[in-house]
Every structure is written in structure tokens, then in C-alpha cells.
Design a protein around this motif. Structure first.
Motif, mmCIF file in Angstrom:
data_model
loop_
_atom_site.group_PDB
_atom_site.id
_atom_site.type_symbol
_atom_site.label_atom_id
_atom_site.label_comp_id
_atom_site.label_asym_id
_atom_site.label_seq_id
_atom_site.Cartn_x
_atom_site.Cartn_y
_atom_site.Cartn_z
ATOM 1 N N GLY A 38 31.928 47.971 36.372
ATOM 2 C CA GLY A 38 30.759 48.442 35.648
ATOM 3 C C GLY A 38 29.475 48.249 36.416
ATOM 4 N N ASP A 39 28.411 48.487 35.737
ATOM 5 C CA ASP A 39 27.089 48.438 36.344
ATOM 6 C C ASP A 39 26.541 47.018 36.309
ATOM 7 O OD1 ASP A 39 24.010 50.312 35.744
ATOM 8 O OD2 ASP A 39 24.600 48.917 37.318
ATOM 9 N N ILE A 40 26.476 46.380 37.451
ATOM 10 C CA ILE A 40 25.958 45.004 37.483
ATOM 11 C C ILE A 40 24.444 44.979 37.291
ATOM 12 C CG2 ILE A 40 27.852 44.021 38.814
ATOM 13 C CD1 ILE A 40 25.940 44.083 41.242
ATOM 14 N N ALA A 41 23.812 46.156 37.363
ATOM 15 C CA ALA A 41 22.371 46.216 37.126
ATOM 16 C C ALA A 41 22.030 45.771 35.706
ATOM 17 C CB ALA A 41 21.852 47.626 37.387
ATOM 18 N N ALA A 42 22.993 45.865 34.794
ATOM 19 C CA ALA A 42 22.759 45.467 33.410
ATOM 20 C C ALA A 42 22.790 43.947 33.229
ATOM 21 C CB ALA A 42 23.801 46.117 32.505
ATOM 22 N N LEU A 43 23.234 43.213 34.234
ATOM 23 C CA LEU A 43 23.296 41.750 34.121
ATOM 24 C C LEU A 43 21.898 41.151 34.159
ATOM 25 C CD1 LEU A 43 26.211 40.892 36.592
ATOM 26 C CD2 LEU A 43 26.304 40.977 34.093
ATOM 27 N N ASP A 44 21.706 40.118 33.381
ATOM 28 C CA ASP A 44 20.463 39.358 33.435
ATOM 29 C C ASP A 44 20.699 38.160 34.343
ATOM 30 O OD1 ASP A 44 18.205 37.812 33.121
ATOM 31 O OD2 ASP A 44 18.338 37.684 30.941
ATOM 32 N N PRO A 45 20.130 38.165 35.547
ATOM 33 C CA PRO A 45 20.398 37.067 36.481
ATOM 34 C C PRO A 45 19.790 35.738 36.057
ATOM 35 C CG PRO A 45 18.690 38.495 37.351
ATOM 36 C CD PRO A 45 19.204 39.151 36.095
ATOM 37 N N LEU A 46 18.926 35.769 35.060
ATOM 38 C CA LEU A 46 18.285 34.538 34.605
ATOM 39 C C LEU A 46 19.001 33.910 33.411
ATOM 40 C CD1 LEU A 46 14.563 35.728 34.815
ATOM 41 C CD2 LEU A 46 16.053 34.861 36.632
ATOM 42 N N ALA A 47 19.941 34.618 32.821
ATOM 43 C CA ALA A 47 20.591 34.149 31.596
ATOM 44 C C ALA A 47 21.561 32.981 31.800
ATOM 45 C CB ALA A 47 21.300 35.308 30.898
ATOM 46 N N PRO A 48 22.474 33.033 32.776
ATOM 47 C CA PRO A 48 23.426 31.913 32.888
ATOM 48 C C PRO A 48 22.762 30.662 33.467
ATOM 49 C CG PRO A 48 23.830 33.509 34.628
ATOM 50 C CD PRO A 48 22.758 34.096 33.747
ATOM 51 N N ASP A 49 23.338 29.525 33.130
ATOM 52 C CA ASP A 49 22.850 28.270 33.709
ATOM 53 C C ASP A 49 23.183 28.193 35.194
ATOM 54 O OD1 ASP A 49 21.779 26.924 31.296
ATOM 55 O OD2 ASP A 49 23.857 27.079 30.625
ATOM 56 N N LEU A 50 24.292 28.807 35.587
ATOM 57 C CA LEU A 50 24.717 28.842 36.981
ATOM 58 C C LEU A 50 25.215 30.242 37.300
ATOM 59 C CD1 LEU A 50 25.516 27.460 39.704
ATOM 60 C CD2 LEU A 50 27.730 26.951 38.634
ATOM 61 N N LEU A 51 24.767 30.782 38.413
ATOM 62 C CA LEU A 51 25.263 32.072 38.900
ATOM 63 C C LEU A 51 26.020 31.824 40.193
ATOM 64 C CD1 LEU A 51 25.321 35.199 38.689
ATOM 65 C CD2 LEU A 51 23.267 35.195 40.117
ATOM 66 N N VAL A 52 27.255 32.312 40.249
ATOM 67 C CA VAL A 52 28.068 32.199 41.457
ATOM 68 C C VAL A 52 28.378 33.615 41.930
ATOM 69 C CG1 VAL A 52 30.208 31.323 42.479
ATOM 70 C CG2 VAL A 52 29.119 30.068 40.600
ATOM 71 N N VAL A 53 28.119 33.879 43.196
ATOM 72 C CA VAL A 53 28.421 35.187 43.774
ATOM 73 C C VAL A 53 29.571 34.983 44.759
ATOM 74 C CG1 VAL A 53 27.518 37.207 44.975
ATOM 75 C CG2 VAL A 53 25.992 35.826 43.543
ATOM 76 N N LEU A 54 30.701 35.607 44.452
ATOM 77 C CA LEU A 54 31.920 35.420 45.230
ATOM 78 C C LEU A 54 31.956 36.332 46.458
ATOM 79 C CD1 LEU A 54 34.416 35.107 42.260
ATOM 80 C CD2 LEU A 54 33.511 33.270 43.680
ATOM 81 N N GLY A 55 33.043 36.242 47.202
ATOM 82 C CA GLY A 55 33.219 36.997 48.432
ATOM 83 C C GLY A 55 33.764 38.389 48.205
ATOM 84 N N GLY A 56 33.942 39.083 49.308
ATOM 85 C CA GLY A 56 34.490 40.429 49.256
ATOM 86 C C GLY A 56 34.641 40.990 50.656
ATOM 87 N N PRO A 57 35.393 42.063 50.774
ATOM 88 C CA PRO A 57 35.713 42.621 52.097
ATOM 89 C C PRO A 57 34.659 43.575 52.648
ATOM 90 C CG PRO A 57 36.890 43.819 50.413
ATOM 91 C CD PRO A 57 36.132 42.728 49.707
ATOM 92 N N VAL A 58 33.391 43.280 52.413
ATOM 93 C CA VAL A 58 32.305 44.119 52.921
ATOM 94 C C VAL A 58 31.250 43.222 53.551
ATOM 95 C CG1 VAL A 58 32.730 45.875 51.155
ATOM 96 C CG2 VAL A 58 30.977 44.157 50.760
ATOM 97 N N GLY A 59 30.328 43.819 54.271
ATOM 98 C CA GLY A 59 29.213 43.091 54.854
ATOM 99 C C GLY A 59 27.917 43.482 54.183
ATOM 100 N N VAL A 60 26.984 42.568 54.121
ATOM 101 C CA VAL A 60 25.682 42.814 53.505
ATOM 102 C C VAL A 60 25.008 44.044 54.108
ATOM 103 C CG1 VAL A 60 23.355 41.848 53.275
ATOM 104 C CG2 VAL A 60 25.325 40.399 52.900
ATOM 105 N N TYR A 61 25.218 44.272 55.367
ATOM 106 C CA TYR A 61 24.581 45.358 56.107
ATOM 107 C C TYR A 61 25.226 46.722 55.834
ATOM 108 C CZ TYR A 61 28.558 43.665 58.700
ATOM 109 O OH TYR A 61 29.813 43.214 59.024
ATOM 110 N N GLU A 62 26.199 46.801 54.925
ATOM 111 C CA GLU A 62 26.901 48.047 54.625
ATOM 112 C C GLU A 62 26.437 48.689 53.312
ATOM 113 O OE1 GLU A 62 31.242 47.938 56.395
ATOM 114 O OE2 GLU A 62 30.897 46.147 55.154
#
Length: 160
Positions: A38-62
Motif C-alpha cells: 500500500g501507500d506508505i505516504a499515508a503513515l504518520d511517522p510521528l505516531a509510533p513510539d518507535l519507528l524501525v525501517v528494515l532492509g531490502g534489495p534496493v539502494g537508496v540511490y535507485e
């Protein structure tokens, strides 16, 4: 009072692994947000007490190939600006570094497999001290410069 943790994941089979139990044991309620679902743009990044961003098979520069990366960078930037707790693992750490203005690029070397990490003095004083001598999974070919104000906690023999 239950605290909330939100983990953004890029591949459906990836979880927080053993860190899930640690979070639950310390009173966190965990929820995953799947980038592909789904659309992660709908997430409120300030809502959770902790935000964890996991890995993936892509690079930031892509971001041209994976437009969701720009959305994630904006989300992470909002979280950082608010000074709220966040953890980045693999791609997640790259995204945090990029949001802080650090360069992220391929190393030209793939580091895949189980191997120990080398802790700095600062790393040995924190929670990573429990990993001394233990092999951990490495699966990456990118590296990032240390953002201004950040402190290096660990590295690997390949990165040295």
C-alpha cells in the motif's frame, strides 16, 4: 501503558526476528507496514513510539526505479526533525543516513554471509556489546558515510 513500534518492511518475508521478542518483553506492541502492500505516504511517522525501517534489495540511490524511496525519505526526515526514536537496519540505515545528508553508494564488493562485526569503543558500551564474537548476517553491497554528529558503533572486516 503499551508503547507502539512500527516496522516498515520492503520484502514480505522479513521481520524483526529476535528483536520482536525484545520489543514485546519491554512493553511494545508491534505493527508492520509493507511497502508493497500500500501507500506508505499515508503513515504518520510521528505516531509510533518507535519507528524501525528494515532492509531490502534496493539502494537508496535507485529512487528513479523505486519511487517509494522518495516517500520514505520524506517520512524519515519528518521523524528525524521531531527527534523521535528510530532504528534503521540495512536499507533502513542507508535511508536514515541519506535523510541526514550523508552519501550512500555501492562499495563494489558484496558482503554476504555470516561474520562477526567489529565494535568501536562506543559500540562496546551499548546494546551491541551482546554481539561480540557472534556471527551476524551480512547481505549488502552498499555503504554510507557517517552523517554529521553520528558516532560509529560497528564495522566489518570488508569495510575496514
Amino acid at each position: 501503558m503499551t508503547r507502539t513500534a512500527l516496522a516498515i518492511r520492503h520484502v514480505p518475508f522479513e521481520t524483526l526476528g529476535t528483536f520482536e521478542e525484545v520489543l514485546e518483553d519491554t512493553g511494545y506492541s508491534l505493527r508492520y507496514a509493507d511497502v508493497a502492500a500500500g501507500d506508505i505516504a499515508a503513515l504518520d511517522p510521528l505516531a509510533p513510539d518507535l519507528l524501525v525501517v528494515l532492509g531490502g534489495p534496493v539502494g537508496v540511490y535507485e529512487a528513479d526505479t523505486y519511487p517509494f524511496l522518495e516517500t520514505e525519505l520524506a517520512l524519515i526526515s519528518r521523524r528525524l526533525a521531531a527527534g523521535l526514536p528510530m532504528q534503521g537496519i540495512c536499507l533502513g540505515a542507508q535511508l536514515i543516513a541519506a535523510a541526514l545528508g550523508a552519501r550512500v553508494a555501492p562499495t563494489g564488493i558484496k558482503e554476504i554471509g555470516f561474520a562477526p562485526i567489529d565494535l568501536t569503543d562506543a559500540g562496546q558500551r551499548g546494546p551491541l556489546r551482546h554481539l561480540v564474537g557472534l556471527p551476524v548476517l551480512h547481505w549488502h553491497g552498499d555503504a554510507f558515510a557517517l552523517p554529521e554528529g553520528a558516532e560509529l558503533l560497528a564495522t566489518t572486516a570488508v569495510a575496514n
